[in-house]
Design an enzyme around this catalytic site. Sequence first.
Site: not given
Ligand code: RUB
Length: 360
Positions: A49-51, A87, A197, A238, A248-249
């Site tokens: 996870r994470g963009a 997603r 997270q 995101d 973002n989250k």
């Molecule tokens: C993750 C989230 C993070 C961004 C960060 O959500 O919101 O803040 O994705 O981006 P999830 P980057 O856990 O639902 O994927 O990857 O550029 O740091």
Amino acid sequence: MQGIYKPLWLKNNGDLEVIDQRYLPFEKKTRVLKTASDACEAIKDMTVRGAGVIGNVAAFGVYLAAREFDADIAKIKEASAMIRASRPTAVNLMWAVDRMLAHIRHSSDVVNDCKREAIAIADEDVLRTQKIGAFGCDMIEQIMADNKLKTFNILTHCNAGWLAILDSGSALAPMYEAQKRGIDIHVWVDETRPRNQGASLTSWELLDAGIPHTIIPDNTGGHLMQHGQVDMVITGADRVAANGDAANKIGTYLKALAAKDNGVPFYIALPINTFDFDCENGVRDIEIEMRSEDEVHMMQGMNKRGDVECVRITPEGSKAINYGFDITPARLITGLITEMGVISPNKEAILKLKGLSTPT
Ligand code: RUB
């Protein structure tokens, strides 16, 4: 060609191995992805996870499709469409798939070209996050100097560290850089309900790096800001629209409101591939992922015997709703920390970044 990064790496046989983030902070398990469907599943079930990392697994997923379908373009496109839809909010996913498909349009060596391009994207992300770290840390030093601070308290929400984007993170990159520069920082880590997270992943990263931090319930940030205990907020994103509105989250918006009310600088750290230049108005147009209500009803943790288990925390029969993200309007954002420097969250500044490639 290497393809080895902190949260994911290519094995010698070409399979992609990833840290399975669902088990952190209790167990460091990995999962091997062999096919496009495996990549798709890993994104959907939040193994990864994470963009940024979602984008990387998508890009390697297109390579896995090329390998699996013996370079059959029609089948690769079909698999790519499936990955692209895994997603909805993190735009890095769509960006990565589109770039992979554009790259192989005229290729005569599809499988190897896919592999090379997925690695190129990942290598660029590593560079991007190093630059974000340096620019973000310059900003920390400036705020410290302006306010004559000896220690610096940063609040962050969710996880935007190296588990989320190769290999230094977005929001956490300035913190890692600050540690290298010998700056005395302390991080307030929002737990980030419902999937935690912050509590599970950001704290795990910071603990491993030896960066002082304190986990706080999501509702605590406003109180800390009112009492001068937060010098800066930095989160990841995101998707950021052309007008500077940032997805973002879920819960990021409330932190930005509290920061505005208390005069605390609120920054979003992101690589250029997290901008959606075609989206004019983020609040109006960015699609917000709806996730299962079970994530609200159930909590994972370790019991006193040391076993990881999932328990219900709500009455059977109560309904829950689970928006994955929210949008922070540009007017609440002090600045956007990118690999090209810190810019204002407005259309003029953002559109200047369109089409720029990663600095070397
Ligand atoms: C993750 C989230 C993070 C961004 C960060 O959500 O919101 O803040 O994705 O981006 P999830 P980057 O856990 O639902 O994927 O990857 O550029 O740091």
